[in-house]
Design a protein around this motif. Structure first.
Motif, mmCIF file in Angstrom:
data_model
loop_
_atom_site.group_PDB
_atom_site.id
_atom_site.type_symbol
_atom_site.label_atom_id
_atom_site.label_comp_id
_atom_site.label_asym_id
_atom_site.label_seq_id
_atom_site.Cartn_x
_atom_site.Cartn_y
_atom_site.Cartn_z
ATOM 1 N N GLU A 227 0.818 -1.212 0.000
ATOM 2 C CA GLU A 227 0.000 0.000 0.000
ATOM 3 C C GLU A 227 0.849 1.259 0.000
ATOM 4 N N LEU A 228 2.090 1.140 0.459
ATOM 5 C CA LEU A 228 2.966 2.301 0.562
ATOM 6 C C LEU A 228 3.960 2.387 -0.589
ATOM 7 N N ALA A 234 3.331 12.874 3.268
ATOM 8 C CA ALA A 234 2.302 13.074 4.278
ATOM 9 C C ALA A 234 1.787 11.754 4.843
ATOM 10 N N GLU A 235 1.766 10.688 4.028
ATOM 11 C CA GLU A 235 1.325 9.383 4.514
ATOM 12 C C GLU A 235 2.343 8.788 5.483
ATOM 13 N N MET A 236 3.621 8.953 5.169
ATOM 14 C CA MET A 236 4.671 8.394 6.008
ATOM 15 C C MET A 236 4.960 9.275 7.222
ATOM 16 N N ALA A 237 4.882 10.569 7.038
ATOM 17 C CA ALA A 237 5.240 11.514 8.107
ATOM 18 C C ALA A 237 4.127 12.546 8.252
ATOM 19 N N PRO A 238 3.020 12.184 8.902
ATOM 20 C CA PRO A 238 1.871 13.084 8.988
ATOM 21 C C PRO A 238 2.152 14.393 9.698
ATOM 22 N N TYR A 239 3.136 14.406 10.573
ATOM 23 C CA TYR A 239 3.505 15.630 11.275
ATOM 24 C C TYR A 239 4.837 16.199 10.789
#
Length: 404
Positions: A227-228, A234-239
């Motif tokens: 899926e990745l 943004a999916e891996m590091a939302p912040y």
């Protein structure tokens, strides 16, 4: 599998709630009893109180190289632009910086892209059978194996302070785990991260690692590798990515740390002060969560149950999902003359190094240790007791760098 110096300045029975954290997003850190059946798990999670988030000062979100870091690089004959363009990959052992005041980590924007994060290998500190038997008179019997349980997603709702620590070593990109902790001298605006000493410094065999960055709630939705395959930042590091502009670890680790933990394992802890690759708010405001640290160093018998969180990366795990274990700790030591550590049953592997161990103190979830070492068969983890020396390291970091 996991593994210090004061800079200058890794359950059985029912699912137990470790307590609420007084932060945004109704966060509560819970621990699943590993070894009990699914039917034998309660589903209780208390609400958390909200905290206010204020806009931070900045220069429009543009990342700049602090003058003191640039000056430190120059002292070693290193040009900042040369360093950012790949000069950091020069790991000449004779020039590998070893002194605490020589920690340099300028932001290299865009270096930690999703594919590079996935390529990072675990920073493993594995205890040999000989080492594990070195202090049988001091250590309690080996705990029963505990199977790690996957944390619920999204992580920002269930374990927001937990994330991954990325860094470069002479062997390539590497990864550990870490926890957002409160800054007692800067309440509500902490930029501090707790991890293991061996995740920032090589111990007696080398110096400081490079390109240290923290990613809270990494892969927030717990997506699979397939899926990745084309994951966005943004999916891996939302912040976002948070770069360490200073790191502190103990003299015990820097002088005694080794590939199997060594004499430094009992001092295997570190604190990072971080800044965002983009943005101006503090880490605590951005994530909405941070934990207090318990420096009372309770004995294993007094500590009660502990939960360990992290991102195990060595097989059978792949480092993409967050896991946790809960167990009652026992005593562990690598030598009769060395301090006692905590030990719990847990199947998490390398990559969980540096991940926080939590317990309930006066009704609140607090960090009481971190994953340091484990055996080759991945049946247990050991972590240091955090006492006066660890508190002094924390206070120095807070007072010296916390307001920056």
């Amino acid at each position: 599998m996991r593994s210090i110096r004061t800079s200058a300045p890794v359950g059985r029975g029912r699912r137990t709630v470790l307590g609420a954290v007084g932060v945004v997003a109704s966060l509560a850190l819970t621990a699943t009893a590993c070894g009990g059946s699914e039917e034998d798990k309660a589903d209780d999670k208390p609400d958390a109180t909200a905290s206010q988030a204020a806009d931070g000062d900045g220069d429009g979100g543009k990342v700049t190289i602090p003058s003191d870091i640039a000056d430190k690089l120059k002292e070693h004959g290193i040009d900042v632009d040369t360093w950012k363009d790949g000069g950091w990959e020069d790991w000449d052992k004779d020039k590998w910086l070893r002194e605490a005041e020589d920690f340099v980590n300028p932001v290299i924007e865009g270096l930690w892209k999703p594919e590079r994060m996935r390529s990072a290998e675990e920073a493993d500190k594995t205890v040999t059978v000989k080492d594990a038997r070195a202090a049988q008179g001091v250590s309690d019997p080996e705990p029963a194996p505990v199977r790690a349980a996957a944390e619920k997603t999204p992580y920002h709702d269930n374990a927001a302070p937990v994330g991954k620590v990325f860094f470069d070593s002479p062997d390539g990109p590497a990864v550990c785990s870490g926890t957002v902790i409160k800054d007692v001298n800067h309440p509500g605006r902490s930029n501090l991260v707790w991890t293991a000493g061996h995740c920032v410094h090589a111990g007696g065999n080398g110096g400081w690692y490079r390109n240290l960055a923290f990613v809270p709630a990494y892969n927030d939705l717990g997506k699979s590798e397939a899926e990745l395959s084309n994951a966005s930042p943004a999916e891996m590091a939302p912040y976002g990515n948070w770069w360490a502009d200073w790191a502190s670890t103990s003299n015990g680790w820097i002088q005694g740390g080794s590939s199997s933990g060594g004499d430094g394992a009992a001092y295997d802890y570190a604190v990072l002060h971080v800044k965002p690759e983009q943005g101006s708010k503090s880490l605590e405001e951005t994530v909405g969560a941070a934990l207090d640290v318990d420096f009372s160093a309770p004995s294993a018998a007094q500590a009660g149950r502990m939960g360990a969180w992290g991102y195990p990366a060595a097989p059978p795990y792949n480092g993409l999902q967050m896991f946790k274990c809960l167990d009652a700790p026992g005593r562990f030591s690598l030598g009769s003359g060395l301090p006692t550590m905590y030990r719990i049953g847990c199947s998490m592997t390398g990559g969980s190094s540096g991940g926080g161990w939590f317990r309930v103190l006066n009704g609140e979830t607090v960090l009481v240790s971190n994953t340091s070492i484990g055996p080759t068969d991945n049946t247990w983890l050991a972590g240091p007791q955090l006492g006066e020396d660890a508190e002094a390291l924390y206070q120095n970091m807070s007072k010296t760098y916390g307001g920056q």
